[in-house]
Scaffold this motif. Structure first.
Motif, PDB file in Angstrom:
ATOM      1  N   UNK A 152       2.802 -42.471   5.681  1.00 25.10           N
ATOM      2  CA  UNK A 152       1.744 -43.428   5.361  1.00 25.10           C
ATOM      3  C   UNK A 152       2.301 -44.850   5.244  1.00 25.10           C
ATOM      4  N   UNK A 153       3.500 -44.990   4.692  1.00 24.91           N
ATOM      5  CA  UNK A 153       4.120 -46.313   4.601  1.00 24.91           C
ATOM      6  C   UNK A 153       4.349 -46.890   5.992  1.00 24.91           C
ATOM      7  N   UNK A 154       4.843 -46.054   6.911  1.00 23.43           N
ATOM      8  CA  UNK A 154       5.071 -46.504   8.295  1.00 23.43           C
ATOM      9  C   UNK A 154       3.749 -46.905   8.945  1.00 23.43           C
ATOM     10  N   UNK A 155       2.697 -46.111   8.715  1.00 21.03           N
ATOM     11  CA  UNK A 155       1.395 -46.430   9.295  1.00 21.03           C
ATOM     12  C   UNK A 155       0.878 -47.763   8.783  1.00 21.03           C
ATOM     13  N   UNK A 185       4.921 -33.458   0.930  1.00 23.82           N
ATOM     14  CA  UNK A 185       4.325 -34.631   0.287  1.00 23.82           C
ATOM     15  C   UNK A 185       5.226 -35.857   0.450  1.00 23.82           C
ATOM     16  N   UNK A 186       6.534 -35.664   0.316  1.00 23.92           N
ATOM     17  CA  UNK A 186       7.461 -36.781   0.521  1.00 23.92           C
ATOM     18  C   UNK A 186       7.347 -37.317   1.940  1.00 23.92           C
ATOM     19  N   UNK A 187       7.328 -36.416   2.882  1.00 27.53           N
ATOM     20  CA  UNK A 187       7.217 -36.814   4.269  1.00 27.53           C
ATOM     21  C   UNK A 187       5.911 -37.561   4.520  1.00 27.53           C
ATOM     22  N   UNK A 188       4.802 -37.055   3.959  1.00 28.47           N
ATOM     23  CA  UNK A 188       3.507 -37.718   4.111  1.00 28.47           C
ATOM     24  C   UNK A 188       3.535 -39.124   3.518  1.00 28.47           C
ATOM     25  N   UNK A 240      -0.062 -51.026  11.016  1.00 25.83           N
ATOM     26  CA  UNK A 240      -1.380 -51.661  10.951  1.00 25.83           C
ATOM     27  C   UNK A 240      -1.235 -53.141  10.654  1.00 25.83           C
ATOM     28  N   UNK A 241      -0.330 -53.506   9.749  1.00 24.40           N
ATOM     29  CA  UNK A 241      -0.101 -54.914   9.411  1.00 24.40           C
ATOM     30  C   UNK A 241       0.381 -55.696  10.636  1.00 24.40           C
ATOM     31  N   UNK A 276      13.298 -38.290   4.913  1.00 29.60           N
ATOM     32  CA  UNK A 276      11.915 -37.928   5.210  1.00 29.60           C
ATOM     33  C   UNK A 276      11.128 -39.043   5.882  1.00 29.60           C
ATOM     34  N   UNK A 277      11.794 -40.005   6.496  1.00 28.89           N
ATOM     35  CA  UNK A 277      11.060 -41.146   7.032  1.00 28.89           C
ATOM     36  C   UNK A 277      10.180 -40.803   8.232  1.00 28.89           C
ATOM     37  N   UNK A 278      10.485 -39.765   8.995  1.00 27.99           N
ATOM     38  CA  UNK A 278       9.649 -39.447  10.149  1.00 27.99           C
ATOM     39  C   UNK A 278       9.027 -38.065  10.065  1.00 27.99           C
ATOM     40  N   UNK A 279       9.796 -37.080   9.740  1.00 25.05           N
ATOM     41  CA  UNK A 279       9.233 -35.737   9.630  1.00 25.05           C
ATOM     42  C   UNK A 279      10.145 -34.892   8.744  1.00 25.05           C
ATOM     43  N   UNK A 280       9.575 -33.802   8.264  1.00 22.54           N
ATOM     44  CA  UNK A 280      10.361 -32.912   7.409  1.00 22.54           C
ATOM     45  C   UNK A 280      11.274 -32.091   8.310  1.00 22.54           C
ATOM     46  N   UNK A 281      12.575 -32.125   8.067  1.00 18.51           N
ATOM     47  CA  UNK A 281      13.462 -31.273   8.855  1.00 18.51           C
ATOM     48  C   UNK A 281      13.093 -29.801   8.656  1.00 18.51           C
ATOM     49  N   UNK A 282      12.935 -29.074   9.755  1.00 19.75           N
ATOM     50  CA  UNK A 282      12.511 -27.675   9.663  1.00 19.75           C
ATOM     51  C   UNK A 282      13.477 -26.831   8.843  1.00 19.75           C
ATOM     52  N   UNK A 283      14.765 -27.120   8.943  1.00 24.50           N
ATOM     53  CA  UNK A 283      15.726 -26.335   8.164  1.00 24.50           C
ATOM     54  C   UNK A 283      15.501 -26.524   6.659  1.00 24.50           C
TER      55      UNK A 283
END
Length: 131
Positions: free
Chosen positions: A119-122, A112-115, A126-127, A89-96
């Protein structure tokens, strides 16, 4: 943070009952604008205490010890679970995955996992000054 309606669903009571619990001080909450928000910890703590009418069939200590035992068993697999979720889930939720969800709750969990990982990547970007 949970809304009154989310809290009501978790506790198995009406939103009006949740507001009564907030007013009586039995349930911790914070007013944000015209709405109440409740910390998840407070809601799940109340759920563990299992305050229902009538005589309880078992004590809340029994519930706590049962939860502690089951969490101790599964705790050893949590780091592995985290790493697998991070990969999936690091970038997006796989549609399947979303399409194969058996319930809306399961689909919401995946979102929620994907979000969370987004947020961690964002934060990382930012850092680094990318934003």
């Amino acid at each position: 943070m949970l809304s009154v309606s989310e809290c009501a669903q978790i506790l198995g009571v009406s939103p009006a009952r949740v507001r009564q619990l907030i007013a009586s001080g039995s349930l911790e909450a914070t007013k944000v604008g015209r709405s109440w928000v409740l910390p998840e910890v407070a809601v799940y703590d109340r759920l563990l205490k299992n305050p229902s009418s009538g005589r309880p069939s078992f004590s809340s200590a029994d519930v706590r010890s049962e939860c502690a035992a089951s969490s101790a068993e599964s705790r050893c697999d949590l780091p592995q679970l985290y790493e697998e979720c991070k990969k999936a889930f690091s970038f997006c939720v796989p549609l399947d995955v979303l399409r194969s969800a058996k319930t809306q709750e399961e689909a919401d969990f995946y979102m929620e996992l994907s979000d969370f990982f987004l947020r961690q990547k964002q934060r990382e970007l930012v850092k680094r000054g990318a934003f």
